[in-house]
Motif scaffolding. Structure first.
Motif, PDB file in Angstrom:
ATOM      1  N   GLY A  54       8.023  12.972  -7.135  1.00  0.00           N
ATOM      2  CA  GLY A  54       8.953  12.009  -7.676  1.00  0.00           C
ATOM      3  C   GLY A  54       9.764  11.261  -6.648  1.00  0.00           C
ATOM      4  N   THR A  55       9.373  11.274  -5.378  1.00  0.00           N
ATOM      5  CA  THR A  55      10.083  10.521  -4.360  1.00  0.00           C
ATOM      6  C   THR A  55       9.225   9.369  -3.895  1.00  0.00           C
ATOM      7  OG1 THR A  55       9.233  11.982  -2.659  1.00  0.00           O
ATOM      8  CG2 THR A  55      11.404  12.503  -3.556  1.00  0.00           C
ATOM      9  N   ALA A  56       9.869   8.330  -3.415  1.00  0.00           N
ATOM     10  CA  ALA A  56       9.145   7.110  -3.093  1.00  0.00           C
ATOM     11  C   ALA A  56       9.460   6.659  -1.690  1.00  0.00           C
ATOM     12  CB  ALA A  56       9.519   6.003  -4.079  1.00  0.00           C
ATOM     13  N   PRO A  57       8.528   5.928  -1.073  1.00  0.00           N
ATOM     14  CA  PRO A  57       8.815   5.332   0.225  1.00  0.00           C
ATOM     15  C   PRO A  57       9.691   4.116   0.066  1.00  0.00           C
ATOM     16  CG  PRO A  57       6.678   4.645  -0.520  1.00  0.00           C
ATOM     17  CD  PRO A  57       7.190   5.625  -1.537  1.00  0.00           C
ATOM     18  N   ALA A  58      10.125   3.569   1.170  1.00  0.00           N
ATOM     19  CA  ALA A  58      10.913   2.353   1.124  1.00  0.00           C
ATOM     20  C   ALA A  58      10.067   1.205   0.616  1.00  0.00           C
ATOM     21  CB  ALA A  58      11.463   2.045   2.519  1.00  0.00           C
ATOM     22  N   ALA A  59      10.729   0.111   0.270  1.00  0.00           N
ATOM     23  CA  ALA A  59      10.029  -1.051  -0.250  1.00  0.00           C
ATOM     24  C   ALA A  59       8.929  -1.466   0.700  1.00  0.00           C
ATOM     25  CB  ALA A  59      11.010  -2.207  -0.440  1.00  0.00           C
ATOM     26  N   PRO A  60       7.720  -1.782   0.161  1.00  0.00           N
ATOM     27  CA  PRO A  60       6.572  -2.028   1.018  1.00  0.00           C
ATOM     28  C   PRO A  60       6.637  -3.353   1.748  1.00  0.00           C
ATOM     29  CG  PRO A  60       6.011  -2.482  -1.257  1.00  0.00           C
ATOM     30  CD  PRO A  60       7.408  -1.908  -1.258  1.00  0.00           C
ATOM     31  N   ALA A  61       6.018  -3.376   2.918  1.00  0.00           N
ATOM     32  CA  ALA A  61       5.777  -4.631   3.605  1.00  0.00           C
ATOM     33  C   ALA A  61       4.486  -5.211   3.076  1.00  0.00           C
ATOM     34  CB  ALA A  61       5.672  -4.391   5.117  1.00  0.00           C
ATOM     35  N   THR A  62       4.255  -6.478   3.311  1.00  0.00           N
ATOM     36  CA  THR A  62       3.015  -7.086   2.865  1.00  0.00           C
ATOM     37  C   THR A  62       2.099  -7.316   4.042  1.00  0.00           C
ATOM     38  OG1 THR A  62       3.906  -9.313   3.082  1.00  0.00           O
ATOM     39  CG2 THR A  62       4.145  -8.250   0.936  1.00  0.00           C
ATOM     40  N   GLN A 198       2.247  -0.378   1.638  1.00  0.00           N
ATOM     41  CA  GLN A 198       1.804  -1.591   2.351  1.00  0.00           C
ATOM     42  C   GLN A 198       0.982  -2.396   1.353  1.00  0.00           C
ATOM     43  OE1 GLN A 198       2.597  -2.120   5.658  1.00  0.00           O
ATOM     44  NE2 GLN A 198       1.666  -4.135   5.775  1.00  0.00           N
ATOM     45  N   ALA A 199       1.438  -3.573   1.020  1.00  0.00           N
ATOM     46  CA  ALA A 199       0.817  -4.351  -0.049  1.00  0.00           C
ATOM     47  C   ALA A 199       0.092  -5.583   0.482  1.00  0.00           C
ATOM     48  CB  ALA A 199       1.886  -4.795  -1.060  1.00  0.00           C
ATOM     49  N   ASP A 200      -0.825  -6.073  -0.337  1.00  0.00           N
ATOM     50  CA  ASP A 200      -1.444  -7.392  -0.145  1.00  0.00           C
ATOM     51  C   ASP A 200      -2.215  -7.535   1.164  1.00  0.00           C
ATOM     52  OD1 ASP A 200       1.302  -9.211  -1.728  1.00  0.00           O
ATOM     53  OD2 ASP A 200      -0.348  -8.070  -2.585  1.00  0.00           O
ATOM     54  N   VAL A 201      -3.091  -6.594   1.435  1.00  0.00           N
ATOM     55  CA  VAL A 201      -4.026  -6.746   2.550  1.00  0.00           C
ATOM     56  C   VAL A 201      -5.233  -7.503   2.007  1.00  0.00           C
ATOM     57  CG1 VAL A 201      -5.417  -5.568   4.284  1.00  0.00           C
ATOM     58  CG2 VAL A 201      -3.227  -4.580   3.562  1.00  0.00           C
ATOM     59  N   ARG A 202      -5.408  -8.737   2.429  1.00  0.00           N
ATOM     60  CA  ARG A 202      -6.405  -9.620   1.835  1.00  0.00           C
ATOM     61  C   ARG A 202      -7.790  -9.403   2.418  1.00  0.00           C
ATOM     62  NH1 ARG A 202      -3.819 -13.282  -1.861  1.00  0.00           N
ATOM     63  NH2 ARG A 202      -1.591 -13.009  -1.527  1.00  0.00           N
ATOM     64  N   ALA A 203      -8.775  -9.597   1.574  1.00  0.00           N
ATOM     65  CA  ALA A 203     -10.177  -9.592   1.983  1.00  0.00           C
ATOM     66  C   ALA A 203     -10.866 -10.747   1.271  1.00  0.00           C
ATOM     67  CB  ALA A 203     -10.843  -8.264   1.635  1.00  0.00           C
ATOM     68  N   THR A 204     -12.091 -11.031   1.660  1.00  0.00           N
ATOM     69  CA  THR A 204     -12.790 -12.164   1.052  1.00  0.00           C
ATOM     70  C   THR A 204     -13.125 -11.920  -0.413  1.00  0.00           C
ATOM     71  OG1 THR A 204     -14.913 -11.269   1.814  1.00  0.00           O
ATOM     72  CG2 THR A 204     -13.829 -12.884   3.242  1.00  0.00           C
ATOM     73  N   ASN A 205     -13.178 -10.655  -0.819  1.00  0.00           N
ATOM     74  CA  ASN A 205     -13.546 -10.338  -2.207  1.00  0.00           C
ATOM     75  C   ASN A 205     -12.466  -9.521  -2.919  1.00  0.00           C
ATOM     76  OD1 ASN A 205     -13.957  -8.033  -0.682  1.00  0.00           O
ATOM     77  ND2 ASN A 205     -15.796  -7.385  -1.801  1.00  0.00           N
ATOM     78  N   GLY A 206     -11.212  -9.689  -2.485  1.00  0.00           N
ATOM     79  CA  GLY A 206     -10.149  -9.012  -3.197  1.00  0.00           C
ATOM     80  C   GLY A 206      -8.969  -8.680  -2.313  1.00  0.00           C
ATOM     81  N   VAL A 207      -8.248  -7.654  -2.713  1.00  0.00           N
ATOM     82  CA  VAL A 207      -7.021  -7.273  -2.025  1.00  0.00           C
ATOM     83  C   VAL A 207      -6.895  -5.752  -2.042  1.00  0.00           C
ATOM     84  CG1 VAL A 207      -5.652  -7.481  -4.148  1.00  0.00           C
ATOM     85  CG2 VAL A 207      -4.512  -7.668  -1.930  1.00  0.00           C
ATOM     86  N   ALA A 208      -6.292  -5.201  -0.983  1.00  0.00           N
ATOM     87  CA  ALA A 208      -6.041  -3.762  -0.903  1.00  0.00           C
ATOM     88  C   ALA A 208      -4.543  -3.512  -0.816  1.00  0.00           C
ATOM     89  CB  ALA A 208      -6.738  -3.152   0.311  1.00  0.00           C
ATOM     90  N   HIS A 209      -4.112  -2.436  -1.443  1.00  0.00           N
ATOM     91  CA  HIS A 209      -2.734  -1.967  -1.342  1.00  0.00           C
ATOM     92  C   HIS A 209      -2.789  -0.537  -0.805  1.00  0.00           C
ATOM     93  CE1 HIS A 209      -1.600  -5.474  -3.671  1.00  0.00           C
ATOM     94  NE2 HIS A 209      -2.379  -5.077  -4.670  1.00  0.00           N
ATOM     95  N   LEU A 210      -2.091  -0.277   0.279  1.00  0.00           N
ATOM     96  CA  LEU A 210      -2.141   1.030   0.912  1.00  0.00           C
ATOM     97  C   LEU A 210      -1.138   1.970   0.243  1.00  0.00           C
ATOM     98  CD1 LEU A 210      -2.383   0.005   4.685  1.00  0.00           C
ATOM     99  CD2 LEU A 210      -4.078  -0.167   2.853  1.00  0.00           C
ATOM    100  N   THR A 211      -1.607   3.134  -0.173  1.00  0.00           N
ATOM    101  CA  THR A 211      -0.756   4.082  -0.877  1.00  0.00           C
ATOM    102  C   THR A 211      -0.587   5.363  -0.078  1.00  0.00           C
ATOM    103  OG1 THR A 211      -2.532   5.205  -2.107  1.00  0.00           O
ATOM    104  CG2 THR A 211      -1.668   3.164  -3.055  1.00  0.00           C
ATOM    105  N   ASN A 212       0.454   6.117  -0.424  1.00  0.00           N
ATOM    106  CA  ASN A 212       0.736   7.353   0.305  1.00  0.00           C
ATOM    107  C   ASN A 212       0.305   8.595  -0.465  1.00  0.00           C
ATOM    108  OD1 ASN A 212       2.635   7.434  -1.721  1.00  0.00           O
ATOM    109  ND2 ASN A 212       4.402   7.685  -0.379  1.00  0.00           N
ATOM    110  N   GLY A 213      -0.522   8.425  -1.488  1.00  0.00           N
ATOM    111  CA  GLY A 213      -1.001   9.559  -2.254  1.00  0.00           C
ATOM    112  C   GLY A 213      -2.330   9.255  -2.912  1.00  0.00           C
ATOM    113  N   ILE A 214      -3.013  10.311  -3.345  1.00  0.00           N
ATOM    114  CA  ILE A 214      -4.301  10.177  -4.024  1.00  0.00           C
ATOM    115  C   ILE A 214      -4.061  10.172  -5.531  1.00  0.00           C
ATOM    116  CG2 ILE A 214      -6.573  11.208  -4.369  1.00  0.00           C
ATOM    117  CD1 ILE A 214      -6.123  12.708  -1.703  1.00  0.00           C
TER     118      ILE A 214
END
Length: 220
Positions: A54-62, A198-214
């Protein structure tokens, strides 16, 4: 001897690998890369990476770059900081061709550190050919059809009265909400939470958002 993990054993192993990384202050943002849009800089952490509930990281960078993306999601995963385990598992599950296809897709990409919290040997066992179906389900549970930026996800959350239900390629839902620091919080079907750091990592066929958990699907 072949070792096929039971659905209960797989879920239990993955649950040990979940847990958010608590942070007390927001890290200073870093300038996005312009030469390779698939590469981002991991923000500085102010607390040790220990499992927490139930704990969260700081607001993500893009991770949005000024230059147009030049790599597919499948190619980008191996260049993202701390995502080597996920890149390997995508190939092991036979999903690299799909994530190199036209899509578009949104990928929620767990960190190497999250996978490292699995019990010793569990990840190797899950990667065996006889457990490929379970691994494929797990990876697909982190992928959604359509390219959804963080702003678009937050718009869906607002429109849904604080909750957006995302249907993954595994056919099971992920629930998205706004976390306590303004970041996106994902809750899986087992009630486990992961946070986008970490949000909004762009690719040619979409976008990735990096998360700290599975995120853990129902398996079997």
């Amino acid at each position: 001897m072949n070792v096929r993990l039971s659905s209960t054993a797989i879920a239990a192993s993955l649950m040990l690998a979940t847990g958010a990384t608590a942070q007390t202050t927001a890290p200073a943002p870093t300038a996005p890369a312009t030469t390779n849009p698939a590469q981002t800089t991991t923000p500085a952490q102010t607390a040790p990476a220990t499992p927490a509930t139930g704990t969260a990281p700081a607001a993500p960078a893009t991770g949005a770059a000024t230059a147009a993306p030049t790599t597919t999601l499948a190619q980008a995963l191996s260049t993202l900081p701390g995502r080597a385990t996920l890149a390997r598992l995508v190939k092991t599950a036979g999903l690299d061709a799909q994530l190199a296809g036209p899509g578009p897709f949104t990928v929620f990409a767990p960190s190497d550190e999250a996978f490292s919290r699995m019990p010793a040997g569990a990840l190797d066992t899950l990667s065996k050919p006889e457990n490929k179906a379970a691994l494929e389900t797990i990876i697909k549970y982190h992928v959604v059809s359509g390219a959804l930026t963080a702003d678009q996800l937050k718009q869906q959350i607002t429109a849904g009265g604080g909750t957006a239900t995302l249907t993954t390629l595994a056919g099971q839902p992920l629930t998205a909400q706004i976390g306590p620091n303004g970041n996106i919080m994902l809750t899986d079907v087992n009630g486990q939470k992961a946070y986008v750091d970490q949000a909004d990592v762009r690719a040619t066929n979409g976008v990735a958002h990096l998360t700290n958990g599975i995120s853990i699907p129902k398996i079997g």
